[in-house]
Design an enzyme around this catalytic site. Structure first.
Site, PDB file in Angstrom:
ATOM      1  N   THR B 158       0.781  -1.133   0.012  1.00 47.24           N
ATOM      2  CA  THR B 158       0.170  -0.129  -0.021  1.00 47.24           C
ATOM      3  C   THR B 158       0.903   1.265  -0.121  1.00 47.24           C
ATOM      4  O   THR B 158       1.312   1.716  -0.975  1.00 47.24           O
ATOM      5  CB  THR B 158      -1.018   0.083   1.033  1.00 47.24           C
ATOM      6  N   LYS B 184       4.153  -6.967   4.006  1.00 44.69           N
ATOM      7  CA  LYS B 184       3.677  -5.563   3.796  1.00 44.69           C
ATOM      8  C   LYS B 184       3.615  -4.628   4.960  1.00 44.69           C
ATOM      9  O   LYS B 184       3.098  -5.369   6.078  1.00 44.69           O
ATOM     10  CB  LYS B 184       2.547  -5.337   2.886  1.00 44.69           C
ATOM     11  N   THR B 195      -0.423  -3.171  10.774  1.00 41.87           N
ATOM     12  CA  THR B 195      -1.160  -3.238   9.472  1.00 41.87           C
ATOM     13  C   THR B 195      -0.085  -3.829   8.845  1.00 41.87           C
ATOM     14  O   THR B 195       0.574  -3.094   7.937  1.00 41.87           O
ATOM     15  CB  THR B 195      -1.795  -1.809   8.917  1.00 41.87           C
ATOM     16  N   GLU B 281       5.953   4.346   7.392  1.00 42.17           N
ATOM     17  CA  GLU B 281       5.564   5.519   6.687  1.00 42.17           C
ATOM     18  C   GLU B 281       6.407   6.591   6.989  1.00 42.17           C
ATOM     19  O   GLU B 281       6.561   7.260   8.048  1.00 42.17           O
ATOM     20  CB  GLU B 281       4.141   5.830   6.878  1.00 42.17           C
ATOM     21  N   ASN B 403       0.016  10.880   6.270  1.00 41.59           N
ATOM     22  CA  ASN B 403      -1.067  10.401   7.018  1.00 41.59           C
ATOM     23  C   ASN B 403      -2.277  11.579   7.300  1.00 41.59           C
ATOM     24  O   ASN B 403      -3.420  11.347   7.872  1.00 41.59           O
ATOM     25  CB  ASN B 403      -0.837   9.876   8.441  1.00 41.59           C
ATOM     26  N   THR B 408      -7.053  10.812   0.019  1.00 44.18           N
ATOM     27  CA  THR B 408      -7.349  11.585  -0.956  1.00 44.18           C
ATOM     28  C   THR B 408      -6.092  11.616  -1.929  1.00 44.18           C
ATOM     29  O   THR B 408      -4.859  11.038  -1.877  1.00 44.18           O
ATOM     30  CB  THR B 408      -7.404  12.948  -0.548  1.00 44.18           C
TER      31      THR B 408
END
Lengths: 408, 408
Positions: B158, B184, B195, B281, B403, B408
């Site tokens: 992702t 992942k 996650t 991230e 984040n 979007t």
């Protein structure tokens, strides 16, 4: 509610509004700029005292010294504070320094040492430059003023952007009694005391045991319900001092006006707690999480704290992204009883989840709402009567910038 | 150590390196770009299966379906995965969709439904566009290849920046046995599953009960010791599949080569866990926290997780600021037994705290060290024999950017 009617906010009130208190601040050289970094609140008489302290195992030296002072007779007449250096993890020397600070202010004010408390905030692990501190303490008594609440407030700030103070008045036995507070944030903020110092003053006549009980109760639903970054500091404390000079008779839980006093006291705590959250490092908005319908109040608190502490929820609020999936994920990992089929979630008045089912909502209106200065998140578990509110702030670029180079 | 000698890393190994496995991926339209978003691992025979699943109360629909499949006879022959949509908090329709996905792949491969598992990752709370998904599943069997591990790895990403895969080989009863994995990340990553999806394959001949036990043990010290942001997702799972086609006889804890197998299995988990943390991230570096000398292993784990989870520690690492005060503050708030007089802290080989006393160190050298790609933090509590290691990453502007506007 009717709670608001029990007390009135005093315009421009500060910790010196209650009768008997003076305060002040000055620059002694702990901060690199000329901002105030040393301050004190002093009472005309020994004040009934109560305190709550960090649960961090590495409690800083000044907290130990303050607790020793309060333990002697449950009274304090002066609270000394420095910012710019936490005097934490500084070993024997740190404790000696905290004691020296206490002794010096006691001497300057002509008080017994056990009537003086000390607290510090700033960088951990560096020894205080005691030459500068002692020189400052010597000048401090001359800086104390009946309108010195503002100066004091400046002296306790570190990365805070705004001063945090408030005073309310309540009617006790026909007399006007004041309850005031000042606080600082704004990083290392988390439930069970934040890097957070709170100073509450009142002219009510109350014993330290009752004051301690009230402080414990109100802290649980105010200062202990805020988080900026999940880090509990070594230096957190809230100190309450009651001069007893306001009249209205001895105040205790059996007094008919106790509910008004307790409501005013709690309001001061909640106001300061919200101010701290709103002024969290890098924050652009205040986030309030209301959990209702939980299995118990403890469950509601744990869930509210988990949601408010979620970096993903905080980032989404910064980005005005109505990503409620992160809210429900946080609810689900709080380790509390949850019926996965009955959860409602609202953002302000915009319903996004009902009975655990996504609701079609106007994304633009939600984004507009999330762009505001206050974001209210409502979670109804529809299980029981447990409810709690927690406060925090968004996670921003500025938080990272501030904390990537705090010492430099 | 000697552990490394028990197994060998296979160059360019992937989940299809163990005998009997094929894999593949394709783009079905869940992601806005043309990146792969649907994939599968398929075994030539029913494979002994084991799984660990998120502890989040809001477990996503596909996890329920996968657990049902495994419960039937402890075997799986295919694992289907989609990225871009988590199929979480999607109610009855979400469960129906997960079952449909399972049924469709089972049909396409000519398998019993209970031999197929399903997992999803992506946005929470949106229904899957089943038209696209079903069309993709129909094409998927034609995309499965003996060298399809790379395609599969792409299909599970992702916000990950890099593919995460590894294969090791061990000698079992004179035969070469493979253990491989793909995983992942990279947000909503926290102990008790992130996650995070992990897929382990092996050609060892092992019963699902022994495989489950080994998976549980190794997950506790690998996947459950990483954190990116403290958020436990609704979709986390690690699935292990053993084809039994590698020879070497039935493998169980009594087998003389079990230690080699267990070491290789754990290495695959640790490698993938560290890859996930490093690719958190916005991360610019991997942080490893080693806690030794704790009262117990449980205490060591809790302390290591608290330090690695501290936003302040993470920000300081990003800023290459040797602010060890934040490390000790995190140690102190972990809620574990700590002797506040005996703590040592090192950053790499730079000692910054000894017996809880600050050590004068070369700030420039420390900053240089912290600028590296790997920051190792050592905490010795000097109390007992408990030790643990946790992995995470720094907190950066990029984390906030990602984040603030994930959807979007």
């Amino acid at each position: 509610m009717g709670m608001k009617e029990l007390f009135t906010v005093v315009p421009d009130g500060s910790v010196t509004s209650p009768k008997g208190f003076r305060a002040g601040g000055l620059h002694c050289g702990l901060k690199k700029t000329t901002r105030f970094d040393l301050g004190a609140i002093v009472c005309d008489v020994p004040a009934a005292a109560a305190g709550v302290y960090t649960l961090n195992a590495f409690q800083a030296a000044p907290l130990k010294v303050t607790q020793e002072s309060v333990a002697v007779e449950g009274k304090l007449q002066a609270m000394l504070v420095n910012s710019g250096n936490a005097n934490a993890c500084t070993g024997k020397q740190g404790e000696d320094d905290a004691r020296t600070m206490r002794a010096e202010l006691a001497k300057g004010l002509g008080l017994a040492e056990h009537l003086v408390g000390v607290t510090s905030t700033g960088v951990i692990g560096e020894l205080l430059p005691m030459g500068k501190v002692s020189a400052g303490i010597e000048q401090l008594p001359g800086q104390l003023k009946a309108d010195g609440g503002d100066d004091f407030c400046q002296a306790i700030l570190t990365t805070d952007l705004v001063k945090k103070m408030i005073c309310v008045r309540v009617n006790i036995g026909g007399e006007t009694i004041h309850i005031a507070g000042a606080a600082k944030g704004s990083g290392m903020i988390h439930p069970n005391m934040a890097t957070m110092l709170g100073f509450l003053t009142t002219d009510a006549d109350i014993d330290s045991a009752d004051l301690q009980k009230l402080l414990n109760e109100s802290t649980d639903s105010t200062f202990n319900m805020i988080t900026v970054d999940g880090d509990t500091s070594t230096n957190d404390m809230v100190i309450a001092m009651a001069s007893g000079l306001g009249g209205g008779g001895k105040l205790n839980p059996q007094h008919p006006d106790w509910p008004a006093f307790a409501a005013g006291f709690r309001h001061v705590g909640e106001y300061l707690a919200k101010m701290i959250a709103r002024d969290g490092e890098g924050a652009t908005k205040l986030i309030e999480v209301n959990v209702v319908g939980a299995d118990s109040e403890a469950a509601a608190r744990a869930i509210a704290k988990t949601v408010i502490g979620s970096s993903l929820v905080k980032s989404a609020c910064f980005g005005a992204d109505a990503n409620w999936g992160r809210i429900i994920a946080a609810v689900g990992r709080a380790g509390q009883p949850v019926n996965t089929e009955t959860v409602d979630i609202r953002l302000g008045d915009i319903s996004v989840l009902e009975q655990s089912r996504p609701v079609k909502f106007d994304e633009e209106r939600a984004a507009e709402y999330l762009k505001g200065e206050l974001v209210e998140i409502y979670v109804n578990l529809n299980m029981g009567n447990g409810r709690a509110t927690a406060w925090g702030c968004d996670l921003t670029y500025e938080y990272v910038r501030i904390n990537a180079a705090y010492r430099t």
